[in-house]
Design a protein around this motif. Structure first.
Motif, PDB file in Angstrom:
ATOM      1  N   GLU A 186      27.305  39.976  36.519  1.00  0.00           N
ATOM      2  CA  GLU A 186      28.443  39.799  35.615  1.00  0.00           C
ATOM      3  C   GLU A 186      28.835  41.108  34.940  1.00  0.00           C
ATOM      4  O   GLU A 186      29.988  41.257  34.511  1.00  0.00           O
ATOM      5  CB  GLU A 186      28.112  38.752  34.551  1.00  0.00           C
ATOM      6  CG  GLU A 186      27.942  37.346  35.091  1.00  0.00           C
ATOM      7  CD  GLU A 186      27.579  36.351  34.011  1.00  0.00           C
ATOM      8  OE1 GLU A 186      28.472  35.602  33.567  1.00  0.00           O
ATOM      9  OE2 GLU A 186      26.392  36.328  33.599  1.00  0.00           O
ATOM     10  N   HIS A 222      31.897  43.346  35.902  1.00  0.00           N
ATOM     11  CA  HIS A 222      32.487  42.593  37.019  1.00  0.00           C
ATOM     12  C   HIS A 222      31.963  43.091  38.364  1.00  0.00           C
ATOM     13  O   HIS A 222      32.700  43.156  39.351  1.00  0.00           O
ATOM     14  CB  HIS A 222      34.019  42.666  36.998  1.00  0.00           C
ATOM     15  CG  HIS A 222      34.640  42.041  35.798  1.00  0.00           C
ATOM     16  ND1 HIS A 222      36.009  41.903  35.638  1.00  0.00           N
ATOM     17  CD2 HIS A 222      34.094  41.514  34.672  1.00  0.00           C
ATOM     18  CE1 HIS A 222      36.269  41.327  34.474  1.00  0.00           C
ATOM     19  NE2 HIS A 222      35.119  41.086  33.871  1.00  0.00           N
ATOM     20  N   THR A 254      32.038  39.270  41.798  1.00  0.00           N
ATOM     21  CA  THR A 254      33.060  38.274  41.469  1.00  0.00           C
ATOM     22  C   THR A 254      32.973  37.151  42.491  1.00  0.00           C
ATOM     23  O   THR A 254      32.865  37.398  43.699  1.00  0.00           O
ATOM     24  CB  THR A 254      34.471  38.879  41.480  1.00  0.00           C
ATOM     25  OG1 THR A 254      34.529  39.917  40.492  1.00  0.00           O
ATOM     26  CG2 THR A 254      35.521  37.832  41.157  1.00  0.00           C
ATOM     27  N   SER A 261      34.288  39.425  45.975  1.00  0.00           N
ATOM     28  CA  SER A 261      34.498  40.864  45.850  1.00  0.00           C
ATOM     29  C   SER A 261      33.326  41.494  45.118  1.00  0.00           C
ATOM     30  O   SER A 261      32.645  40.843  44.322  1.00  0.00           O
ATOM     31  CB  SER A 261      35.815  41.189  45.119  1.00  0.00           C
ATOM     32  OG  SER A 261      35.765  40.774  43.777  1.00  0.00           O
ATOM     33  N   ALA A 278      27.228  35.873  38.828  1.00  0.00           N
ATOM     34  CA  ALA A 278      28.520  36.521  39.026  1.00  0.00           C
ATOM     35  C   ALA A 278      29.562  35.965  38.069  1.00  0.00           C
ATOM     36  O   ALA A 278      29.452  34.828  37.584  1.00  0.00           O
ATOM     37  CB  ALA A 278      28.994  36.330  40.473  1.00  0.00           C
ATOM     38  N   ARG A 279      30.566  36.765  37.814  1.00  0.00           N
ATOM     39  CA  ARG A 279      31.732  36.301  37.065  1.00  0.00           C
ATOM     40  C   ARG A 279      32.701  35.655  38.032  1.00  0.00           C
ATOM     41  O   ARG A 279      33.033  36.206  39.083  1.00  0.00           O
ATOM     42  CB  ARG A 279      32.418  37.463  36.352  1.00  0.00           C
ATOM     43  CG  ARG A 279      33.680  37.064  35.569  1.00  0.00           C
ATOM     44  CD  ARG A 279      34.367  38.278  34.997  1.00  0.00           C
ATOM     45  NE  ARG A 279      35.525  37.923  34.203  1.00  0.00           N
ATOM     46  CZ  ARG A 279      36.739  37.714  34.692  1.00  0.00           C
ATOM     47  NH1 ARG A 279      36.944  37.829  35.995  1.00  0.00           N
ATOM     48  NH2 ARG A 279      37.751  37.401  33.902  1.00  0.00           N
ATOM     49  N   GLY A 280      33.161  34.451  37.697  1.00  0.00           N
ATOM     50  CA  GLY A 280      34.112  33.760  38.552  1.00  0.00           C
ATOM     51  C   GLY A 280      35.522  34.267  38.362  1.00  0.00           C
ATOM     52  O   GLY A 280      35.862  34.854  37.327  1.00  0.00           O
ATOM     53  N   THR A 281      36.358  34.054  39.360  1.00  0.00           N
ATOM     54  CA  THR A 281      37.771  34.399  39.216  1.00  0.00           C
ATOM     55  C   THR A 281      38.426  33.576  38.114  1.00  0.00           C
ATOM     56  O   THR A 281      39.489  33.949  37.605  1.00  0.00           O
ATOM     57  CB  THR A 281      38.505  34.166  40.545  1.00  0.00           C
ATOM     58  OG1 THR A 281      38.289  32.809  40.981  1.00  0.00           O
ATOM     59  CG2 THR A 281      38.008  35.114  41.622  1.00  0.00           C
TER      60      THR A 281
END
Length: 298
Positions: A109, A112, A115, A138, A160-163
């Motif tokens: 995270e 970014h 992702t 990505s 991860a950070r989501g869209t």
């Protein structure tokens, strides 16, 4: 250490029994430090499956897997973050930094770096809801590269950070594969708690020593359980330009150095398809892998 690896990036996914055995964790840290001293640029991506499951059980939350992936509710994701970044990563960074100020912990995270979008899966021919499980879409490797350029060893947890701006639990094998591809790594090494891809499990423990990407793609629909995301990650990495991806037994002391040394490597090595006109060596068609159901721990 082969001279060809000097100055090159090697991504190591740390998982399996090595994560819960203090002696194996120390020898793993010894291996990574040895790579660093030899001029290799190591990156560590770690799982934490056993520790996460233990904490979920302590908190009386459900532990469930589908298609080899952990079903992750919002409550489960809170535990995943807490265990991965607050415990597993701290222990690993501490072990590495016993060799000097080498390791820096971070999450996917952060900045970014990873992702993801929500991942779908099928099990037994039916769709299954995995909850907050992500599929990486990505990778922004600049922070990891900056740490490598500073002479540090990045230690990355696979959240991860989501869209959509929310956090997602990402399988550590697939996170390591995506990061290896984005970093143009020379090698991806995945530690697990089996000797490699078994040729005919459960009837035999003979390991398939070498597969081309095309041969693995043919076998992939027959794989199951925890081996599925590992071999899927190897295939993705090699097809994205990584020169070799290997699954090996993390229960063996100094497994990483053995895998990258000059002697014939243990485990299962996945390599790119041969150029047209070249004849590949012994691989899957010589040892037809059957449905892989051996337990693995990420």
């Amino acid at each position: 250490m082969p001279e060809a690896l000097r100055g090159r990036t090697v991504v190591v996914k740390f998982g399996g029994n090595a994560m819960v055995d203090d002696a194996l964790r120390r020898t793993f840290a010894d291996d990574v430090a040895a790579l660093w001293h030899a001029g290799v640029r190591p990156v560590v991506v770690h799982g934490g499956g056993p520790q996460i499951s233990a904490m979920l059980e302590r908190l009386e939350l459900e532990v469930r897997f589908e298609a080899g992936l952990r079903v992750t509710t919002p409550e489960t994701l809170d535990v995943v973050r807490m265990v991965l970044t607050g415990r597993v990563q701290r222990e690993l960074v501490e072990a590495l930094n016993a060799h000097g100020p080498l390791a820096v912990g971070m999450s996917g995270e952060d900045a970014h770096t990873l992702t993801a979008v929500r991942r779908t899966a099928r099990a037994g021919g039916r769709p299954v809801d995995l909850g907050r499980v992500g599929e990486i879409v990505s990778v922004a490797p600049e922070t990891v590269r900056a740490l490598l350029d500073l002479g540090r060893v990045p230690v990355v947890s696979p959240v991860a950070r989501g869209t959509d701006g929310r956090g997602y639990n990402v399988n550590a094998d697939l996170a390591a594969a995506a990061l290896a591809a984005a970093l143009d790594a020379e090698r991806l090494v995945m530690l697990t708690d089996v000797a490699g891809l078994y040729a005919d499990w459960p009837h035999s423990t003979e390991v398939v020593p070498r597969l081309t990407a095309g041969e693995l793609a043919t076998l992939l629909p027959e794989l199951a359980g925890g081996m599925l995301p590992k071999m899927e990650g190897c295939l993705r990495a090699v097809r994205a330009g990584v020169r070799g991806a290997q699954v090996l037994d993390g229960r063996v002391p100094h497994a990483v150095l053995r895998a990258l040394g000059p002697a014939p490597a243990p485990g299962t090595l996945v390599v790119p398809d041969p150029a047209p006109g070249r004849v590949p060596g012994r691989a899957a068609r010589d040892v037809p892998a059957r449905r892989q159901q051996a337990p693995t721990r990420t």
